[in-house]
Design a protein around this motif. Structure first.
Motif, PDB file in Angstrom:
ATOM      1  N   ALA A   1       0.833  -1.207   0.000  1.00  6.15           N
ATOM      2  CA  ALA A   1       0.000   0.000   0.000  1.00  6.15           C
ATOM      3  C   ALA A   1       0.866   1.255   0.000  1.00  6.15           C
ATOM      4  N   GLU A   2       1.910   1.256   0.809  1.00  5.75           N
ATOM      5  CA  GLU A   2       2.802   2.414   0.877  1.00  5.75           C
ATOM      6  C   GLU A   2       3.514   2.632  -0.454  1.00  5.75           C
ATOM      7  N   PHE A   3       3.967   1.551  -1.071  1.00  4.93           N
ATOM      8  CA  PHE A   3       4.634   1.648  -2.374  1.00  4.93           C
ATOM      9  C   PHE A   3       3.679   2.205  -3.430  1.00  4.93           C
ATOM     10  N   HIS A   4       2.444   1.740  -3.380  1.00  5.27           N
ATOM     11  CA  HIS A   4       1.436   2.209  -4.344  1.00  5.27           C
ATOM     12  C   HIS A   4       1.195   3.712  -4.200  1.00  5.27           C
ATOM     13  N   LYS A   5       1.088   4.166  -2.963  1.00  6.33           N
ATOM     14  CA  LYS A   5       0.732   5.563  -2.719  1.00  6.33           C
ATOM     15  C   LYS A   5       1.899   6.509  -2.933  1.00  6.33           C
TER      16      LYS A   5
ATOM     17  N   THR B   1       5.048   5.759  -4.506  1.00  3.49           N
ATOM     18  CA  THR B   1       5.897   5.570  -5.691  1.00  3.49           C
ATOM     19  C   THR B   1       5.080   5.579  -6.977  1.00  3.49           C
ATOM     20  N   LEU B   2       4.099   4.672  -7.071  1.00  2.00           N
ATOM     21  CA  LEU B   2       3.346   4.560  -8.316  1.00  2.00           C
ATOM     22  C   LEU B   2       2.525   5.813  -8.608  1.00  2.00           C
ATOM     23  N   PHE B   3       1.952   6.412  -7.567  1.00  2.00           N
ATOM     24  CA  PHE B   3       1.155   7.618  -7.762  1.00  2.00           C
ATOM     25  C   PHE B   3       1.999   8.798  -8.237  1.00  2.00           C
ATOM     26  N   ASN B   4       3.287   8.748  -7.961  1.00  2.00           N
ATOM     27  CA  ASN B   4       4.150   9.877  -8.304  1.00  2.00           C
ATOM     28  C   ASN B   4       4.885   9.715  -9.629  1.00  2.00           C
TER      29      ASN B   4
END
Length: 287
Positions: free
Chosen positions: A277-281, A283-286
């Motif tokens: 969840a942290e990686f998604h929010k 890294t991927l979102f940015n």
């Protein structure tokens, strides 16, 4: 339902000014002078054994004075005794318990399955009390995903959602067809009744109102308006609490899918889901 229950608990002092005492889920026993009876009344009202006993008394006696006959049932007599505390203080009670919406009990002289012996309860409490049942309506396609995430959302108490599959854990359900037949919600299909079936089992015997959960975002305000709790309704204008928010299970589902490639000993399943969840929010979102 949770939002309403927590609102009635949080605003219990204002609710008391409106002439109501809340007894039910999330109830807190701190209304001075009335607290001890409230939780016990909640348990007595929803006691299935007690309602079966009252139904049996009615079936055996066929008495013209049903209320007097029902007083021979100990749990019924105790319920009436405890209600006298509120009656003598001119207070109404609010009981909230989700299971009342899907219990399927067949009483001898009631053609439809229902939760409580409404005939006995009405006769027991007349003429001092009037029973009003509020049934919440929620569209099936809106309710089913919400109910699924209630079963699959993580808590520390759900052992199978804290273990890897190789340790006996389970992955979150897929919505169709798995969830509709999940054993967590009872046997081979969900035990819940559609709204019309709930109404069929109640409406012939006591007053019923339907609370449309889609009418407004502020369902607690709609509820307070329905019962005439005007001071509580005004107090709600200063709150913005929405309880029991949806919690995604997607990160946990990904973690379970990745179990076979994780190093041994594996980290905790919950920690992996949170890392995803942290990686998604972040890294991927940015990107």
């Amino acid at each position: 339902t949770t939002t309403i229950q927590e609102t009635l608990t949080d605003l219990k002092d204002v609710l008391l000014e409106d002439g109501f005492v809340y007894t039910g889920t999330f109830y807190q026993s701190n209304v001075e002078g009335l607290s001890e009876a409230s939780l016990e009344i909640h348990e007595l009202i929803k006691n299935k054994t007690c309602h079966r006993e009252m139904s049996q008394v009615r079936e055996r006696l066929n008495s013209s004075n049903i209320g007097e006959a029902l007083n021979t049932v100990p749990c019924a007599r105790e319920l009436k005794r405890q209600l006298d505390v509120y009656y003598n203080n001119s207070l109404s009670l609010i009981v909230s318990y989700e299971t009342l919406g899907y219990l399927k009990i067949k009483y001898h002289d009631m053609p439809h399955v229902t939760s409580l012996d409404w005939i006995s309860l009405r006769q027991l409490l007349l003429p001092d009390w009037e029973i009003v049942v509020i049934v919440g309506y929620r569209r099936f396609y809106d309710w089913l995903p919400s109910s699924m995430q209630q079963v699959d959302r993580w808590t520390s108490r759900k052992q199978k959602l804290n273990q890897w599959q190789s340790e006996g854990g389970r992955a979150p359900h897929t919505l169709f067809p798995d969830f509709y037949k999940t054993v967590e919600l009872g046997s081979r299909q969900m035990p819940y009744l559609f709204t019309d079936a709930v109404l069929d089992g109640i409406r012939p015997y006591v007053h019923v109102h339907i609370l449309n959960l889609h009418a407004t975002r502020y369902v607690s305000a709609t509820f307070c308006e329905l019962i005439g709790a005007h001071k509580t309704l005004t107090a709600l204008a200063n709150t913005s609490t929405i309880s029991n928010p949806t919690q995604t299970v997607d990160y946990d589902r990904i973690a379970m899918a990745a179990e076979s490639i994780l190093p041994v000993p594996r980290p905790q399943r919950r920690d992996v889901a949170l890392a995803i969840a942290e990686f998604h929010k972040t890294t991927l979102f940015n990107e």
